[in-house]
Design an enzyme around this catalytic site. Structure first.
Site, PDB file in Angstrom:
ATOM      1  N   ASP A  25      37.368  56.001  43.402  1.00 36.57           N
ATOM      2  CA  ASP A  25      36.321  54.987  43.219  1.00 36.57           C
ATOM      3  C   ASP A  25      36.174  54.260  44.553  1.00 36.57           C
ATOM      4  O   ASP A  25      37.035  54.372  45.436  1.00 36.57           O
ATOM      5  CB  ASP A  25      36.733  53.996  42.112  1.00 36.57           C
ATOM      6  CG  ASP A  25      35.712  52.867  41.926  1.00 36.57           C
ATOM      7  OD1 ASP A  25      34.498  53.142  41.926  1.00 36.57           O
ATOM      8  OD2 ASP A  25      36.127  51.695  41.799  1.00 36.57           O
ATOM      9  N   SER A  26      35.123  53.465  44.655  1.00 31.78           N
ATOM     10  CA  SER A  26      34.944  52.636  45.842  1.00 31.78           C
ATOM     11  C   SER A  26      36.085  51.629  45.988  1.00 31.78           C
ATOM     12  O   SER A  26      36.258  51.062  47.059  1.00 31.78           O
ATOM     13  CB  SER A  26      33.639  51.856  45.723  1.00 31.78           C
ATOM     14  OG  SER A  26      33.734  50.953  44.626  1.00 31.78           O
TER      15      SER A  26
ATOM     16  N   HIS B 269      33.974  48.865  37.586  1.00 32.04           N
ATOM     17  CA  HIS B 269      34.667  47.587  37.780  1.00 32.04           C
ATOM     18  C   HIS B 269      34.485  46.646  36.574  1.00 32.04           C
ATOM     19  O   HIS B 269      35.340  45.802  36.306  1.00 32.04           O
ATOM     20  CB  HIS B 269      34.124  46.858  39.017  1.00 32.04           C
ATOM     21  CG  HIS B 269      34.624  47.392  40.332  1.00 32.04           C
ATOM     22  ND1 HIS B 269      34.296  48.641  40.818  1.00 32.04           N
ATOM     23  CD2 HIS B 269      35.428  46.829  41.276  1.00 32.04           C
ATOM     24  CE1 HIS B 269      34.864  48.826  42.001  1.00 32.04           C
ATOM     25  NE2 HIS B 269      35.564  47.739  42.299  1.00 32.04           N
TER      26      HIS B 269
HETATM   27  N1  DGL Z   1      32.847  50.975  40.644  1.00 35.20           N
HETATM   28  C1  DGL Z   1      31.640  51.435  41.219  1.00 35.20           C
HETATM   29  C2  DGL Z   1      30.668  51.970  40.175  1.00 35.20           C
HETATM   30  O1  DGL Z   1      31.080  52.392  39.116  1.00 35.20           O
HETATM   31  C3  DGL Z   1      30.882  50.646  42.219  1.00 35.20           C
HETATM   32  C4  DGL Z   1      31.316  49.380  42.771  1.00 35.20           C
HETATM   33  C5  DGL Z   1      30.825  49.198  44.192  1.00 35.20           C
HETATM   34  O2  DGL Z   1      29.682  48.726  44.396  1.00 35.20           O
HETATM   35  O3  DGL Z   1      31.565  49.585  45.064  1.00 35.20           O
HETATM   36  O4  DGL Z   1      29.485  52.008  40.407  1.00 35.20           O
END
Ligand code: DGL
Length: 273
Positions: A19-20, A195
């Site tokens: 993930d980010s 998130h």
């Molecule tokens: N957790 C990420 C998602 O599901 C993105 C969060 C970010 O903007 O980095 O889109």
């Protein structure tokens, strides 16, 4: 040794997840519930988060780097635990690694359509996800007849990255981003960023108990479980702690792993470049 029958979960598959940042841990914990004896690898790209505010080419490049790391570490299946990265990069990853299985995540429009009673659905996600072609196609093929209220939650994933899901900043952003959805009288809200499940209690409180929240982590874990059952066992069925890397602050990853995960982990730093 024969491969297990497709219906049996493979206890020893090696699953790579990225993930980010720390949001994908909401998917990792679902994977652990469904595949408790699998070897789980996770990369939080916190040194490059938030992806939702980046352009697509940047997210594709980071997704390539993280995938290469997970494959080097032995992943047989990659779960892209990020809606933004899935929208931007899963197609390129599949093209570049035709022998690797990829499971992506996407906003739960289909389950929301099944749940809504008044036909008004809110979608909370990053700007990148909502602006993507993949999201447009998802809406075109599954949301006919429903009224979708799209809420790009600028700043929210970034605030959750700090590791305190109850901070004043998180609460302020949740209040800001749920207000238009309340005004639109939605009865179902899709958590379209991995998130957001970590602040679901605040989102629920802001929207009211009667609004249903849709999180797809369990569905993603079930899909990974089906694929894992078709893979050759990765080794002996020995439990190992999940291995978590971050390109950001190791102390933040350690803090959230302790708070948000109920299984053993080993945390490591990964150079940001
Ligand atoms: N957790 C990420 C998602 O599901 C993105 C969060 C970010 O903007 O980095 O889109």
């Amino acid at each position: 040794m024969n491969a297990p029958a497709p219906s049996e979960p493979n206890p020893t598959a090696c699953i790579g997840v990225f993930d980010s940042g720390v949001g994908g841990l909401s998917v990792l914990r679902a994977l652990h519930r469904h595949l408790p004896r699998s070897r789980l690898l996770y990369v939080a790209d916190s040194g490059h988060a938030p992806y939702g505010e980046r352009d697509e080419a940047y997210v594709v490049e980071r997704s390539r780097v993280l995938t290469a790391h997970l494959l080097r570490e032995g992943a047989q299946l990659i779960v892209v635990a990020c809606n933004t990265a899935t929208a931007a990069a899963v197609r390129a990853l599949r093209d570049e690694h035709p022998d690797v299985h990829f499971v992506g995540v996407e906003p739960g429009i289909k389950p929301a359509i099944a749940l809504t009673r008044n036909g008004r659905i809110g979608v909370m996600a990053t700007r990148g996800t909502l602006a993507s072609d993949k999201f447009r196609q998802l809406v075109a093929s599954h949301a006919q007849g429903a009224q979708l209220h799209l809420q790009a939650c600028a700043g929210l994933a970034h605030a959750i990255e700090a590791g305190d899901a109850d901070s004043a900043e998180v609460r302020r952003l949740v209040a800001q981003h749920t207000a238009p959805l309340r005004a639109a009288h939605v009865d179902t809200v899709v958590l379209g960023c991995t998130h957001y499940p970590f602040v679901a209690q605040h989102i629920q409180a802001a929207l009211g108990a009667e609004v249903r929240l849709v999180d797809t982590a369990d569905a993603v874990a079930r899909r990974a479980q089906q694929i894992a059952a078709t893979l050759q066992p990765a080794g002996d069925a020995v439990f190992e702690p999940a291995r978590l890397w971050t390109t950001g602050a190791l102390s933040t990853l350690q803090l959230v792993a302790r708070k948000w995960l109920d299984f053993e982990t080993e945390t490591l730093a990964l150079p940001a470049n």
